[in-house]
Each structure stands twice: as C-alpha cells, then as structure tokens.
Design a protein around this motif. Structure first.
Motif, short mmCIF file in Angstrom:
data_model
loop_
_atom_site.label_atom_id
_atom_site.label_comp_id
_atom_site.label_asym_id
_atom_site.label_seq_id
_atom_site.Cartn_x
_atom_site.Cartn_y
_atom_site.Cartn_z
N ILE A 171 17.67 -29.12 -2.90
CA ILE A 171 18.33 -29.14 -4.21
C ILE A 171 19.50 -28.15 -4.18
CG2 ILE A 171 18.04 -28.86 -6.68
CD1 ILE A 171 16.44 -31.14 -5.44
N GLU A 172 20.70 -28.63 -4.38
CA GLU A 172 21.89 -27.78 -4.34
C GLU A 172 22.25 -27.31 -5.74
OE1 GLU A 172 25.13 -29.56 -2.34
OE2 GLU A 172 24.08 -29.81 -0.43
N LEU A 173 22.31 -25.99 -5.89
CA LEU A 173 22.73 -25.36 -7.16
C LEU A 173 23.92 -24.46 -6.83
CD1 LEU A 173 19.23 -24.46 -8.63
CD2 LEU A 173 20.62 -26.45 -9.17
N GLN A 174 25.06 -25.06 -6.57
CA GLN A 174 26.20 -24.33 -6.03
C GLN A 174 26.91 -23.46 -7.07
OE1 GLN A 174 26.80 -24.15 -2.79
NE2 GLN A 174 24.92 -25.37 -2.68
N HIS A 175 26.59 -23.63 -8.34
CA HIS A 175 27.21 -22.81 -9.38
C HIS A 175 26.29 -21.71 -9.88
CE1 HIS A 175 30.50 -25.72 -9.70
NE2 HIS A 175 29.58 -26.68 -9.73
N LEU A 176 25.10 -21.60 -9.29
CA LEU A 176 24.11 -20.64 -9.79
C LEU A 176 24.58 -19.21 -9.56
CD1 LEU A 176 21.29 -21.01 -11.12
CD2 LEU A 176 20.32 -20.27 -8.94
N ARG A 177 24.47 -18.40 -10.60
CA ARG A 177 24.82 -16.98 -10.51
C ARG A 177 23.58 -16.09 -10.47
NH1 ARG A 177 28.89 -15.90 -15.39
NH2 ARG A 177 27.02 -16.67 -16.48
N GLU A 178 22.52 -16.45 -11.20
CA GLU A 178 21.32 -15.62 -11.22
C GLU A 178 20.08 -16.52 -11.22
OE1 GLU A 178 21.06 -12.59 -14.14
OE2 GLU A 178 23.10 -11.84 -13.81
N LEU A 179 19.12 -16.17 -10.36
CA LEU A 179 17.82 -16.83 -10.30
C LEU A 179 16.75 -15.78 -10.49
CD1 LEU A 179 15.84 -19.15 -9.65
CD2 LEU A 179 16.12 -18.59 -7.23
N TYR A 180 15.88 -15.98 -11.50
CA TYR A 180 14.80 -15.04 -11.77
C TYR A 180 13.48 -15.81 -11.73
CZ TYR A 180 11.70 -11.81 -14.19
OH TYR A 180 10.65 -10.99 -14.52
N CYS A 181 12.55 -15.35 -10.91
CA CYS A 181 11.25 -16.00 -10.78
C CYS A 181 10.15 -14.97 -11.00
CB CYS A 181 11.09 -16.62 -9.39
SG CYS A 181 12.35 -17.83 -8.97
N ALA A 182 9.11 -15.37 -11.71
CA ALA A 182 7.96 -14.50 -11.96
C ALA A 182 6.68 -15.29 -11.66
CB ALA A 182 7.97 -14.00 -13.40
N PRO A 183 6.28 -15.36 -10.39
CA PRO A 183 5.09 -16.15 -10.05
C PRO A 183 3.78 -15.44 -10.30
CG PRO A 183 6.05 -15.22 -8.07
CD PRO A 183 6.96 -14.82 -9.21
N ARG A 184 3.84 -14.18 -10.72
CA ARG A 184 2.64 -13.35 -10.92
C ARG A 184 1.90 -13.20 -9.58
NH1 ARG A 184 1.94 -12.27 -16.43
NH2 ARG A 184 3.99 -12.65 -17.34
N TRP A 185 0.63 -13.68 -9.47
CA TRP A 185 -0.14 -13.46 -8.25
C TRP A 185 0.04 -14.58 -7.21
CZ3 TRP A 185 -2.00 -12.08 -13.05
CH2 TRP A 185 -2.28 -10.70 -13.20
#
Length: 1040
Positions: A171-185
C-alpha cells in the motif's frame, strides 16, 4: 434538541455551514424526527459528530460541504456482520475522518481523494485485506492514527501473513507525513502493518506499546514489591520489519536517543523511549523522525535489564552509519534491584560498538556509578587492560556525561569523577583515536576532587564544560581567563605558547562574534541580561554571565543598570565593585538582611557618597539610613515584621520610645512609603510628594496622625490596625482627615469592626474613590446549631460603613450592588454604572469576607439583605443577589421573605434585578411578591413597579436522576406563574428583557417559554451555557 427548537436553529442559521452533533443518548425527540428535519439542510453540514447506532442513517446521505466526521460507538462483536459504507461521491470535501469502536466494519466504495487525516481507534476488521483496502482508498493521506490493534488481531492471525505479503501489492501512502500506531501488547500486528506500507522518506513514525508485565510467574515477586529482570524478549526490534525497502526513513537515521525514565505525577510508571533522527534533524531542538515509546510499571522490570535488551536491539533496527548516540537512565531506585543478582552489560555495550562504528557524539546520563563503569574502561582502557585492539568509536569527538542522582553522596560523586578522568586520560594516550573536541560534565553538586583534577589534567579538560545543576552562589567577580597555555603547547612546536595563545584567543573571539545572540544590538542584549539578573534563582550567581566569553563580560560590565541592586550583606569589595560599575545610575538598596544593628563603618563610608543616587530603600526602623538625605529616593520600605536576630531584637526593645522621623526635605521625591509592623512610633514632616502609603499593624490614632501629613495621597492600604477605639478623638468635625486626591483605599484583615468603623468615620473621601474591604473571616468561633455555625446577631458588613455618610459622597452615588454568597466566601460589589453594559461599570466599592466555618448560607443571605438597606442609598436601580451553595442552603429558623420585604422598601426605584438561588424555597420567598396571584387591588401596588430587566438563575444541582419531580421544573413553573401574573397587573411597566438560566433543561421548558414570550419584549433562555433568544416567530413554532 426537540424538533421545534431544531427548526428555530435551522431558520436562524440561514445558509451558514452547520455543525451537527448527534448523540442518541441525549435525544429529546425520536431520532427519525430529528433526522427528517435535518435532511433538507445536510448539504450545509461542515462537521458531523455521531455517537450511537444511527451512523449508517447519516452516511447514506450526500453532504457536499462535509470536511470533518467523527463516529463513535461501543464495539459489539455481535454486530460485526454489518458494514458501514462510505461512498466517495457522498463526501467530496471530506478531509478528516475519525472512527472509534465501531459496531460495524467500515468500507469505502471508490476513492476518498480529499481525505488527508484518518484515525482508527479500536476499529474491527475481519481480515487484513479489509484494512489494506480501506487504506488504499485514501491515497492522499497525510496523517494516519491506528490504535488498539488488539481489537482485530484475533481475526487477522487466522490468515497466513506470508501469503498476504506475496499476493498483495504494498500500500503506497506517498503523501503521508505522520504515522502513529498504538498496538498496546500485540507487537506482531504493527510489524506486519509496517511491512506492507510504502512510506516517503520524510514521514515521521510514532509507536506506543507496552511490555508484558502481567505474566503470572511475576505475580509473587511483584507482590513483595521487588523488580524482576526483563526476559530475553524484544522491546523494539520485533516491531520494525527486517526488509526496510519501503521505509526509507530508517537508512537516513543519523542520531538515536534512548531514555529509560519515570513518568506520571506520582512517578508510578516508567517508559522506554527511543527517538531517532534523520540527517537534517536536530536532536537538541526536539526534531524526531521515528519514536518508539514502550511503557511498563516501575515495580515490574529492573531498568538495568531493560537497558541490556534495548542496547542489544539498537544495532538491528538502525543503520551502521549512525553518528550520534544518547543513553539516559533516570531510575536509580530499582537499578540495583534484580532477582538474578548483578546483571552484566558488557555484551550489550559491545554490540553497540560493533553496530555503530562511525559514532562521533556520545551522551550518557545515570544516577549511579555502575552505569558509567560499564563502558568507561572500554572507550578509555587503562594501561593494565590495554590491548592491541584500538578503543571503540575511534571517531568520537564529543562526549557529555551527566550524573542525575537527586541526593548524591560525596564519595560516589568522587568515584564517578575519578572514573571519568581516568578513562578520558587513557583515551588521550591512545594514538589511534581522534582527540576530543568537546567534553561536558554535569553534576548536581561539585565533586570533592573536581578542582584538583582540573588543575592536574588541564590538557584533557581544556575544552570541558563543567556545570552544576544546583551550584551555590559565589559572589566572586573576575575576568574570564583565555584558554590555558598547557592546552596550546601541543599544536605547533615551532611557535611558542604565548603566540599560540594569542592566535587562539583571536580565533575564539571571531567564532563568538558569529553567534546569533552576539549579533544583537547592545541595548537589546542589555535588556536580556537584565531579565536574567532579576529572575535568576537565589542559589545562582549572576556573575556566571561574566564567565561565558569576553563579549558577554565586556557587555555586562558596560551596562550600569545591571549593577544597581545592592544589599547590605555584600562584602565590601563586592559592594565597591557594584558602585563603581553602576556609574551614575539610580540605585536600589536592601539593608534588612543585616545581622547586627550597627552598620559597619566601612560599608557606610562606601555608601555615603552615593546616597543621592538611591531611588529604592528597604530597611529596618532601627537602622540609620533614613537619617541621611536621599534626593532621588522614590520608594521607601521600613519592615519590622520579619524575624529579627537577637542583637537587633534587643536593640529594638531599647529603642521603643524613640521616634522614626521621615522628613520631606530629606526625601523631596518620595512617592511610595510602606511601614510594616514598626517597633517604634513614626511621624511624617512635610512629605508633600507622597502619593502611596501602605501601613500594617499600626495603632489607629498614630495612623490618623500620619494621614494628616499626606495631603497628596492617591493610594492608601491599611492592614490589621491595632489599638482601642476610645484612643481615637471624638468625631466633632475638627478631627476629620481630608484626602481629596485619594483614588484607591484598600483595607484588609480587620478583626475589630469597631476600630475599622472609627477609622473610616474620621476620613473624608472624594466621590470617585475606589474602596476594597477584606474583613476578617467569619466562623473562627465554634458556635454550631444543627451542624451549622451560627451568626449569633453578628453584623457582617454594615458595621464597616459609618452611619454618618457626610464625608462619604461615594455612597450616595452608588446605583448598582452585586452580592455573591458561596460556601466559602461572601462578596459585595457596589458600582456607579456609566452604561448598562457591566464591562464598563466603574467599580467604587468591594467588600469580601471569607467563611471559615460551615454556615447555613440562607442565614448569611438573610442577614446581608437586612444590612443592604442600611448601607446603600434609596436611589439604587440595579441589584444582583446570587447564592451559589446548593449543599448548605436550608430554611431553618424561618424564611427570608421578611428580608425581601425590607429590600422592597429600601430600594423603591429598582429597574434591573439579577437573582440566583439553589432551591425552590429561595425563589418562592420573593417570586409571589413581585407577581402575586390574584393581582392585588390598586391601593396595594406590586413591589418594584419600575422593574424593566429581570434575570433569574437556578444554581442548584438537583437533576433529572432524582425519583421526585426535578426541582428545575418546579422553579420554572413558579417563574412562569409569577411573570404572567405581573404581566396582567395594570399598575406596572412591561418587562423589557427577561433572562432565565438553568444548568440542565427543565421539564416542559418549551411550553413555559411559549407562555412567557408575551410577557416581555425580549426573552433569553440559557441552558448549560448555551443562549437561545426567542422572538415572536419562535413562539409560533414552539406553540405547534
């Protein structure tokens, strides 16, 4: 919002964009009625916030202007068979979409090409295919937030990740500036997600996760309050995929900072935070490219074991081209506490040396010695352990070591300093490594051997910056020395050290001149230094500024105003230096820190020639400074309230019969005088320039004598007067003190209201004066009846104002009075309004009294209403009474109706009334007087016939959760009945404006508003802070 009210809002909004918040739990009408009324206006909706089950009904409509959408449910696995479908042609302008705990699986038909911000929190997808298809339908994404992967991990694990990766394009997200992920455990899901995303090299990545501290095998150990070693598992290495082809930000990383610190207000949790920066970022100014934050409980894992794991993983995540590495550990309490004994970190440090051979900058901080000894003898091996293998990091040129212990032991500080010095000296003697360019050492206190080491090892520490976190102030003035000769002698043996030193000084001056702060205009730089001078901590010496560089030294010395604050505690040499550098600038002299009554002769001789420059003097009454002439003196403080040393206390006792005389010919420009707790009488002689006077703990008779000699006073503040009223001359008109120019009068902490009234009775004040009274708190005596403190006939406010108001013309000018009664305070504000707008009222009087004891606030209300008529004139036209205490308002001992009747008679010209109370009894005490049923005969007029503006506020907390009928409904019914009865009375004027305020919506509100609309020219209803102004068309809609 009921349908009729919604129609009013839609009509008044014309064609403006709408903000729609549809929460099912707050609907006052069926959902279908609300949505059907809104449908013709959906093309105007700009923001949509949906909570509950109705999301599918809204997204089925086209909303051309919608730019922001928030949908939140309570996720139910039984509803996951349903889908929430977003059509791209329905939302052509949608830019921000937030989905939280949906009860249906979201799907996009088409492409949302305008969507730039997406947040998925706890959203459930059956398969990874569904998630990736959803993201692939948002090609313009700039901000992506995905939280709580655990919501769909149990579904996704049933699939084969290898097959998915092989069969699906990235999956191409060529304009993405910030990615935040919180998967916990669940760390596996974030790894799989990153492996299937193609991000630009400028995208910033943030990951929040938790270490597994809930393992059952740790339960017994944690129950004993001990820490355990983190097992040999991964902290961050398992998150980043091994193939980083589609994550170009990782090869660009050049700096990594790792912190193991405690967080939270009680420091009960700890985190591991790894920040990585690309080549163009700056770690010191907060720029980050990749951030991993791993949380765990403080009492779970020993931070030393966490450090061991994280150091071993850094080399597997970041490239070998790393040039800057920072390691911080701030958890000394548990650093030793380990279940398996002493943990060895030699292997983890060795992995760092091998993983990052290009390191040029290294920073390390910890509160214990063992942290430093783990690596110091690697980077600088001593002779006994030196081998043919060169030390690690041969390109290392910048080092910073920080000891972060909060309560350091002198012995441990000495050991840390000794270990650092030994290591750096050993590294210096190794010819295969580059010489250090900069070494920074930071300690909470000075190590005992710091100066000895600095002198013995000047070659090593020539470039070192040694800072103290809480350095004691040393008031020593000296010129900063240039670079030491020993540092220069190794550069070129063809030139002597003196010549090299001259060249080095010139080079350093050239470098300093290029700094931005040194390019500031001199006046602006002086202002910055003055701010530092005024606001520097007490334990920090301003002289430190002089030691920065030659430019700062010469700039500070050349600005006289930086050296004008003098204290009597200064050594004579320092005092003379300040006097010399201040040149002819005005001086501020503080002498009340002396430890003896007699001023040293040397100090007095040094100050005497400069008394003419003193503009501010802070001293004791027993010191001789006020006997000297000070032509420029503007402000004088004589403070005897502070605790005196024994020698001064004895001297003040022996001098109690003397008089301190403040003469106008000695201080011709004196404008401000403050006298605090004088231990001897004071008198003023011809001080005609004095405009401000503050007096504390002075007898009333002496105070009046002082005021007779202050004809130009504009500000007067009196606190805690002493004495007996009988000592004040009788009021016969000849002992009146006239203060014709007074603008502000402040009186505080009056325990004896009789003394207070006696002082004010002898003052003649102008009409425009502003008076503020802060009386002593009520409730210091414990008189309780039925759980409440009693007033027992105590006069609250009336005793402060003289009965004869001949010399108080401001009282007769009062037109508006505001009274606020809360559980802890009573406040009365009286003003002379210039216009009806409260914001431009000219306040003339304020009375405040704290309530220390637990009073029944209805008793306070009853007493203060009886007193208002004795204080303020009959010409009063505006009255405000608010009782804001809903918990302690009880009508014990009779109602307040008689007090209201006193107010009707006291202020017959009332036009503006603002009343607020917490119970139905509060309102019934007066409502049926101003609007009786049936209307009274003509010979018995209704109170306040000129009333034009009425505001009624219910301040109680009795809500709809009660089993009884909500009290708001009873209050609203009584208000409606009263206003309608008053409307039907022919002898009074019609209300021009009626405002009704409730914290929550009363039952049948809109029916009552329809009845009230004809009783006033303007009707305003405020519910929970939201105003609704109703006109005749609104009344027609409400009556349908």
């Amino acid at each position: 919002m009921p349908r009729q009210v919604l129609q009013v809002y839609l009509r008044r909004s014309c064609k403006s964009p709408l903000v729609v918040v549809a929460r099912a739990e707050t609907f006052g009408a069926p959902q279908d009625d609300f949505l059907s009324t809104l449908v013709p206006h959906l093309d105007r909706v700009g923001h949509l916030d949906i909570h509950g089950f109705q999301a599918r009904s809204y997204v089925a409509y086209r909303m051309e202007l919608l730019s922001s959408m928030h949908i939140q449910d309570r996720c139910d696995s039984d509803s996951l068979e349903q889908e929430l479908i977003f059509h791209d042609d329905h939302f052509p302008a949608l830019k921000s979409l937030t989905l939280v705990m949906l009860e249906a699986r979201p799907r996009i038909i088409g492409t949302l090409s305008s969507l730039t911000s997406l947040a998925l929190r706890g959203v459930v997808f059956y398969t990874w295919d569904e998630l990736f298809c959803f993201l692939g339908s948002c090609p313009a994404l700039e901000d992506l937030v995905i939280e709580r992967f655990g919501m769909f991990s149990e579904w996704s694990r049933a699939e084969d990740p290898v097959r998915l990766t092989r069969d699906r394009p990235t999956i191409e997200l060529q304009h993405l500036r910030e990615l935040y992920c919180a998967p916990r455990w669940d760390h596996e899901t974030i790894t799989f997600l990153l492996a299937n995303l193609s991000l630009p090299s400028t995208a910033k990545i943030g990951v929040l996760m938790y270490l597994d501290f809930e393992n059952e095998e740790y339960a017994d150990i944690l129950a004993m309050g001990q820490s355990v070693d983190l097992p040999d598992s991964t902290v961050i290495a398992g998150i980043v995929p091994e193939d980083k082809t589609f994550l170009p930000i990782f090869p660009a990383i050049r700096a990594v900072q790792t912190r193991i610190v405690r967080v939270g207000s009680d420091l009960s949790n700890s985190i591991v935070q790894v920040k990585a920066l690309a080549m163009d970022d700056d770690l010191h100014i907060g720029g980050t490219s990749v951030t991993f934050t791993t949380g765990y409980v403080t009492d779970a894992f020993n931070p030393r074991s966490v450090q061991r794991i994280i150091q071993s993983e850094l080399g597997t995540v970041f490239p070998s081209s790393l040039t800057a590495l920072h390691m911080y550990v701030d958890d000394s309490d548990c650093y030793y506490d380990t279940r398996d004994g002493s943990l060895q970190l030699a292997e983890s440090w060795k992995s760092l040396y091998e993983a990052f051979p290009q390191v040029e900058e290294f920073c390390a901080a910890e509160p214990i010695l063992e942290f430093f000894t783990d690596f110091l003898y690697d980077i600088g091996p001593v002779q006994s352990i030196r081998t043919d293998t060169p030390p690690p990091w041969p390109k290392l040129t910048r080092i910073k070591f920080e000891y972060t212990g909060t309560d350091p032991d002198a012995g441990e500080l000495e050991e840390v300093m000794q270990a650092i010095t030994t290591s750096i000296c050993a590294r210096r003697d190794t010819v295969s490594v580059e010489r250090l360019e900069h070494l920074t050492l930071t300690f909470p206190a000075e190590p005992p051997i710091l100066r000895t080491i600095s002198e013995a090892e000047t070659i090593v520490l020539a470039h070192a910056t040694v800072t103290m976190a809480s350095e004691s102030a040393r008031d020593v003035i000296r010129t900063p020395s240039p670079l030491p000769i020993n540092h220069l002698q190794l550069h070129d043996h063809r030139l002597n050290a003196t010549e090299l030193r001259k060249y080095a000084v010139k080079a350093q001056i050239l470098i300093n001149s290029a700094l931005a702060i040194n390019k500031l205009p001199p006046e602006l730089f002086a202002d910055i230094l003055e701010l530092i001078r005024v606001n520097c901590p007490r334990k920090w010496s301003f002289v430190t500024v002089l030691l920065v560089c030659h430019h700062w030294y010469h700039s500070a010395v050349s600005f006289p105003r930086l050296w004008t604050r003098l204290t009597s505690s200064m050594p004579l040499r320092i005092l003379e230096t300040y006097l010399r550098r201040s040149r002819g600038a005005s001086l501020s002299l503080v002498t009340n820190s002396s430890v003896s009554a007699a001023v040293p002769q040397d100090t007095m001789r040094a100050l005497s020639p400069h008394f003419e420059r003193v503009v501010h003097l802070d001293t004791y009454s027993i010191q001789p400074y006020v006997q000297h002439r000070m032509e420029r003196l503007y402000s004088l403080i004589i403070d005897d309230c502070i605790t005196l040393p024994l020698s001064l206390a004895h001297h003040s006792t022996s001098s109690s019969r003397q008089t301190i005389v403040i003469r106008g010919d000695h201080f011709p420009r004196l404008c401000s005088l403050k006298l605090y707790g004088l231990r001897m009488p004071a008198s003023l002689v011809n001080v005609n320039s004095l405009t401000s006077l503050e007096v504390e703990e002075m007898s009333a008779s002496q105070l009046l004598d002082l005021l007779r000699n202050c004809p130009a006073l504009t500000c007067l503040e009196i606190e805690s007067p002493t004495g007996h009223p009988m000592a004040i001359p009788m009021h016969d008109g000849q002992h009146i003190v006239e203060l014709p120019h007074l603008q502000n009068l402040v009186l505080t902490s009056f325990d004896d209201r009789v003394i207070f009234g006696s002082i004010l009775a002898h003052l003649s004040l102008p009409r425009s004066v502003r008076v503020e009274i802060s009386a002593a708190a009520l409730g210091t005596e414990d008189f309780y009846v039925a759980g409440y403190a009693e007033l027992r006939g105590l006069v609250i406010a009336a005793g402060f104002i003289p009965d004869d108001k001949t010399y108080w013309p401001l009282v007769s000018s009062i037109r508006k009075v505001e009274t606020l009664i809360s559980k802890t305070c009573l406040q009365i504000v009286a003003s002379m309004p210039i216009a009806r707008e409260p914001r431009i009222d000219m306040r003339s009087s304020r009375f405040r009294c704290d309530l220390y004891a637990l009073f029944n606030t209805s008793h306070i209300q009853k007493q203060i209403m009886l007193e208002l008529g004795t204080i303020f004139p009959r010409s009063l036209t505006a009255l405000k009474i608010i009782v804001a205490d809903a918990d302690h308002y009880e009508n014990q001992g009779g109602s307040v109706a008689e007090s209201w009747r006193r107010l009707y008679d006291a202020f017959p010209e009332m036009e503006d009334l603002d009343i607020g109370g917490p119970t139905i009894d509060f309102f019934t005490d007066f409502l049926f007087d101003i609007g009786p049923s049936p209307p009274p005969p003509a010979h018995a007029p209704i109170p306040w016939p000129k009333l034009k503006y009425l505001r009624l506020e219910y301040t109680g907390s009795h809500g709809a959760d009660s089993l009884d009928e909500p009290e708001e409904g009873l209050v609203m019914q009584a208000i409606t009945t009263t206003i309608c009865n008053r409307r039907d009375a022919a002898s009074i004027e019609r209300l021009q404006r009626l405002a009704i305020v409730f914290p929550t919506e009363p039952p049948h509100l809109w029916t009552y508003l329809g009845l009230l609309r004809s009783a006033t020219e303007e009707l305003v209803c405020t519910i929970d802070g939201q105003d609704l102004v109703l006109d005749d068309e609104d009344a027609r809609l409400l009556s349908q």
